[in-house]
Scaffold this motif. Structure first.
Motif, mmCIF file in Angstrom:
data_model
loop_
_atom_site.group_PDB
_atom_site.id
_atom_site.type_symbol
_atom_site.label_atom_id
_atom_site.label_comp_id
_atom_site.label_asym_id
_atom_site.label_seq_id
_atom_site.Cartn_x
_atom_site.Cartn_y
_atom_site.Cartn_z
ATOM 1 N N VAL A 1 0.856 -1.188 0.000
ATOM 2 C CA VAL A 1 0.000 0.000 0.000
ATOM 3 C C VAL A 1 0.890 1.236 0.000
ATOM 4 O O VAL A 1 1.620 1.498 0.952
ATOM 5 C CB VAL A 1 -0.942 0.023 1.218
ATOM 6 N N GLY A 2 0.830 1.993 -1.107
ATOM 7 C CA GLY A 2 1.661 3.173 -1.265
ATOM 8 C C GLY A 2 2.749 2.937 -2.298
ATOM 9 O O GLY A 2 3.361 1.871 -2.338
ATOM 10 N N ALA A 3 2.965 3.935 -3.145
ATOM 11 C CA ALA A 3 3.952 3.806 -4.217
ATOM 12 C C ALA A 3 5.118 4.743 -3.953
ATOM 13 O O ALA A 3 5.434 5.632 -4.740
ATOM 14 C CB ALA A 3 3.315 4.106 -5.574
ATOM 15 N N GLY A 4 5.775 4.527 -2.816
ATOM 16 C CA GLY A 4 6.951 5.318 -2.476
ATOM 17 C C GLY A 4 8.232 4.659 -2.971
ATOM 18 O O GLY A 4 8.216 3.603 -3.620
ATOM 19 N N ASN A 5 9.352 5.286 -2.651
ATOM 20 C CA ASN A 5 10.654 4.775 -3.082
ATOM 21 C C ASN A 5 10.858 3.312 -2.724
ATOM 22 O O ASN A 5 11.320 2.513 -3.541
ATOM 23 C CB ASN A 5 11.768 5.605 -2.438
ATOM 24 N N ALA A 6 10.551 2.954 -1.481
ATOM 25 C CA ALA A 6 10.824 1.602 -1.006
ATOM 26 C C ALA A 6 10.022 0.564 -1.796
ATOM 27 O O ALA A 6 10.553 -0.473 -2.197
ATOM 28 C CB ALA A 6 10.515 1.499 0.484
ATOM 29 N N HIS A 7 8.754 0.824 -2.035
ATOM 30 C CA HIS A 7 7.920 -0.151 -2.750
ATOM 31 C C HIS A 7 8.300 -0.237 -4.225
ATOM 32 O O HIS A 7 8.249 -1.326 -4.814
ATOM 33 C CB HIS A 7 6.443 0.200 -2.592
ATOM 34 N N LEU A 8 8.672 0.874 -4.832
ATOM 35 C CA LEU A 8 9.090 0.795 -6.234
ATOM 36 C C LEU A 8 10.375 -0.014 -6.358
ATOM 37 O O LEU A 8 10.552 -0.774 -7.318
ATOM 38 C CB LEU A 8 9.278 2.201 -6.807
ATOM 39 N N HIS A 9 11.265 0.145 -5.403
ATOM 40 C CA HIS A 9 12.482 -0.673 -5.397
ATOM 41 C C HIS A 9 12.131 -2.140 -5.176
ATOM 42 O O HIS A 9 12.693 -3.034 -5.819
ATOM 43 C CB HIS A 9 13.431 -0.177 -4.302
ATOM 44 N N LEU A 10 11.195 -2.392 -4.289
ATOM 45 C CA LEU A 10 10.771 -3.769 -4.004
ATOM 46 C C LEU A 10 10.190 -4.437 -5.247
ATOM 47 O O LEU A 10 10.447 -5.621 -5.499
ATOM 48 C CB LEU A 10 9.755 -3.749 -2.868
ATOM 49 N N ILE A 11 9.399 -3.712 -6.022
ATOM 50 C CA ILE A 11 8.771 -4.289 -7.214
ATOM 51 C C ILE A 11 9.825 -4.846 -8.166
ATOM 52 O O ILE A 11 9.625 -5.891 -8.785
ATOM 53 C CB ILE A 11 7.899 -3.222 -7.908
#
Length: 383
Positions: free
Chosen positions: A16-26
């Motif tokens: 939930v949320g499209a911040g730096n951390a989640h984009l890197h995770l993807i």
């Protein structure tokens, strides 16, 4: 992890949320094997490192903004446009503002932050916040219109941290690009700018601001907005009916008081007042081992992170490892924050780089920042 019966065949990781951390995770989605992965995107990703250049007129909005959906689809992640409204940790259900409900086996929250500021006055100055970043684009458009009419607006930036300093310098850059004049004043409740920065860097910055004709006033605690500007108190005059003083302004930009978004109050998860969702060293919510939080919405229980260092990507590597470990039954690892890292401020015409007690300022620092930021955003767009 022993999944609940409804997820027995395929675990569901909900981001939930499209911040730096989640984009890197993807980009590391392969680490989660056969799990279903879903990203809830509230409306696109604005890269923080380039937001100043967008406000200053060097970059277009498109150059700073990224649609996470193509990135998600390239890596077998299902994108959903929506905003989180509430959470039922026991039932493992996330509810969105439009009423949709999403179940999960594992949940990661990367909700960013917002600016808490006094309510605008009507009539009164235009009031803006440094976050969400579309506010900066609206501010730029408003000022460009004012400059085109020959106006010379009085601009007050509230906050003496990195964001406030960058905003003040980018406002000067925007005026310069429009061949216009503006009165720019940076105010802070503190006694110096960039708390925790080396003394030499602060002296260099003060000289740079003076050359840019940006005023600085210390010890001013902004209390609200009035017809002609902002009201404030000082330490020497903080009590009594006559404690409020007026500072004239046409536009007020709030770059201090960054706090977790209001939605964290409705998630039923442990909080640290004023700092955000409480997380252990493994980035897990205490008592909720299948719920993780990272970025500005999260607060480590045992320490406060250094303000001049960006922690998103380092947190992302630990988050990836620990989500994968939770799915496989492995042991999570601790997140140990960096104590030394390079932070570079974009001051429009120059940059200021700080690493611990070392620093350097000038055009080379700015060139390094722009190269690094451009590389990060290009990687997200193409991989």
């Amino acid at each position: 992890m022993t999944p609940t019966p409804s997820h027995a065949r395929r675990p569901h990781l909900l981001l939930v949320g499209a911040g730096n951390a989640h984009l890197h995770l993807i980009r590391h989605r392969h680490r989660f094997g056969g799990a279903e992965v879903t990203l809830v995107d509230p409306g696109g990703f604005w890269y923080p490192g380039l937001a100043g250049g967008m406000l200053g007129g060097r970059l277009s909005a498109a150059e700073d903004r990224l649609d996470p959906a193509p990135l998600a689809l390239r890596h077998d992640v299902t994108p959903i446009r929506g905003r989180l409204a509430s959470l039922d940790p026991e039932a493992r259900v996330a509810r969105l503002e439009d009423g949709r409900e999403l179940d999960f086996s594992l949940l990661s929250l990367n909700l960013g932050s917002a600016v808490r500021m006094p309510a605008p006055a009507t009539p009164g100055p235009r009031v803006w916040a440094v976050k969400p970043f579309p506010q900066l684009l609206a501010l730029r458009h408003s000022l460009e219109k004012a400059f085109s009419r020959g106006l010379e607006p009085r601009l007050v930036v509230v906050g003496g941290g990195p964001s406030g300093v960058e905003i003040a310098c980018q406002l000067r850059e925007l005026a310069r690009r429009c061949h216009a004049r503006a009165e720019i004043l940076l105010v802070t409740r503190g006694e110096q700018l960039l708390e925790g920065a080396p003394a030499g860097a602060i002296r260099w910055l003060m000289r740079h601001l003076s050359r840019q004709d940006i005023g600085v006033r210390f010890g001013m605690d902004v209390a609200g907005h009035a017809r002609d500007g902002v009201t404030f108190t000082t330490a020497s005059n903080a009590w009594g009916e006559d404690s409020l003083q007026l500072l004239a302004a046409d536009h007020v930009v709030h770059a201090a008081g960054l706090a977790p978004p209001a939605v964290v109050e409705h998630l039923g998860l442990p909080l640290i007042p004023g700092r955000g969702l409480a997380v252990e060293e493994t980035l897990q919510s205490p008592g909720n081992p299948d719920i993780f939080a990272v970025g500005d919405c999260a607060a480590l229980m045992n320490q406060v992170l250094p303000r001049l260092i960006l922690h998103d990507l380092q947190q992302a590597t630990v988050l990836i490892d620990n989500l994968a470990a939770r799915l496989s039954g492995g042991t999570p690892r601790r997140y140990v924050p960096q104590q030394l890292a390079v932070t570079i401020l974009d001051l429009g015409s120059k940059g200021l780089a700080i690493r611990g007690r070392r620093w350097w300022g000038g055009r080379l620092a700015l060139a390094c920042k722009r190269r690094l930021d451009g590389r990060v955003l290009q990687r997200l767009r193409t991989r």
